[in-house]
Design an enzyme around this catalytic site. Structure first.
Site, PDB file in Angstrom:
ATOM      1  N   GLU A 222      38.365  52.385  47.039  1.00  0.00           N
ATOM      2  CA  GLU A 222      39.690  52.623  46.463  1.00  0.00           C
ATOM      3  C   GLU A 222      40.542  53.445  47.433  1.00  0.00           C
ATOM      4  OE1 GLU A 222      41.488  55.130  42.633  1.00  0.00           O
ATOM      5  OE2 GLU A 222      39.361  55.272  43.199  1.00  0.00           O
ATOM      6  N   PHE A 223      41.816  53.076  47.555  1.00  0.00           N
ATOM      7  CA  PHE A 223      42.746  53.892  48.328  1.00  0.00           C
ATOM      8  C   PHE A 223      43.434  54.864  47.373  1.00  0.00           C
ATOM      9  CE2 PHE A 223      46.586  55.219  50.374  1.00  0.00           C
ATOM     10  CZ  PHE A 223      46.232  55.312  51.717  1.00  0.00           C
TER      11      PHE A 223
ATOM     12  N   ASP B  72      29.370  68.484  51.859  1.00  0.00           N
ATOM     13  CA  ASP B  72      30.106  68.751  53.099  1.00  0.00           C
ATOM     14  C   ASP B  72      31.543  69.133  52.737  1.00  0.00           C
ATOM     15  OD1 ASP B  72      30.663  68.996  55.794  1.00  0.00           O
ATOM     16  OD2 ASP B  72      30.877  66.848  56.147  1.00  0.00           O
TER      17      ASP B  72
END
Length: 335
Positions: free
Chosen positions: A134-135, A239
């Site tokens: 997904e953008f 992270d």
């Protein structure tokens, strides 16, 4: 093979320098009616093929490079069903992206903090791999750090494992392998698969036997730092630094590019030295996940893993920070 028709944005009819007589037949030849921009994907481009089949797009209007990464190439594909975000790596197999996709899916399924939904991972025909997801349209950080702390804590609370500490697959932290072998004891897991692995890498890569020997002493004597602490395996992003935190168009927090595993929730703050977490972040977090005894004593321990990883990835400028943390703990623990 990829066939590209002329884009709608490229139309010579907008040119101001035109013949004064402009015969109709010549005009039609010189300035044809623009055609829709369509990419037809053949079998040698699995990314385009997926977008135009399983992605349900009928046409792709534009593809644009997206900056910000130093390991993979990133591209946005605009289509008639919305944009897709694609990362490719020409030198690494698909196992790296499989680990990322699994982490994204598990975080997505907690229905807490927003992450890009992963769609497809695969191999490129001439070597390398890709991930389609997904953008997410980015926006201003209206909700800020309190929302980030609260949503992150909700993810930790919702994402649990009954198998102990580890993950379904080994993945990467940056480009460094991250070993996620299931282990029932957190102190053993962190000492062996986090600190121990990075220390061995530093010895093998740089011949740094000094940091290896000191670090191993610490890794084998961590228990006093966890007295009276209840440790549950929580789903971690793994992270979490400022480059992997953003906000969507509604101003809500989004976390990207994970190195997921199930671990002690406090380990999530190991990159706080370049994440910019403030007091409002921690206050909101601890309202959902209460702070445990000895938290302040363990903060540098979790930073150590990331300092060691940066040493192994980027060189000696990070060594002194890692050594300083190790020596402080050896003195504190009287080892």
């Amino acid at each position: 093979m990829v066939v590209i028709a002329p884009p709608t944005s490229l139309s010579l009819s907008s040119c101001k320098c035109r013949p004064s007589f402009n015969p109709p037949t010549l005009s039609k030849l010189l300035f044809p009616k623009p055609k829709p921009f369509t990419i037809v994907a053949m079998s040698d481009d699995p990314v385009l093929e997926w977008i135009l089949t399983e992605g349900k797009a009928k046409q792709i209007s534009k593809s644009s490079p997206v900056g910000g990464g130093c390991i993979n190439l990133a591209t946005r594909y605009d289509t008639d069903v919305g944009p897709f975000f694609v990362k490719t790596n020409r030198s690494i197999g698909q196992s790296m992206f499989e680990g990322e996709a699994l982490g994204l899916r598990l975080m997505f399924e907690t229905n807490t903090i927003r992450v890009p939904k992963p769609y497809k991972v695969g191999s490129l025909p001439r070597g390398g791999s890709y991930i389609i997801m997904e953008f997410v349209e980015f926006g201003a950080a209206r909700s800020g750090q309190p929302a980030l702390g609260k949503k992150l804590a909700e993810m930790h609370k919702a994402g649990k494992s009954d198998r102990g500490f580890g993950f379904e697959v080994d993945n990467t932290i940056g480009s460094t392998p991250q070993i996620n072998t299931w282990t029932s004891d957190w102190i053993e897991f962190y000492g062996k698969h986090r600190l121990g692995y990075q220390l061995k890498l530093a010895r093998d890569q740089f011949g740094d036997s000094s940091i290896y020997e000191k670090g191993q002493k610490l890794a084998k004597n961590l228990a006093p730092l966890f007295e009276n602490v209840v440790i549950e395996p929580c789903l971690l992003h793994g992270d979490l630094w400022s480059g992997n935190v953003t906000y969507d168009k509604n101003g809500e927090p989004v976390i990207l590019d994970p190195a997921c595993y199930y671990g002690h929730n406090e380990a999530e703050f190991g990159m706080s030295w370049c994440a910019g977490f403030g007091s409002s972040f921690y206050n909101a977090y601890f309202e959902v996940m209460p702070q445990q005894p000895g938290f302040e004593k363990r903060r540098d321990l979790y930073m150590l893993y990331h300092y060691l990883n940066h040493y192994n990835l980027f060189g000696s400028s990070y060594r002194s920070s890692a050594v300083s943390i190790i020596e402080d703990y050896l003195q504190m623990l009287k080892i």
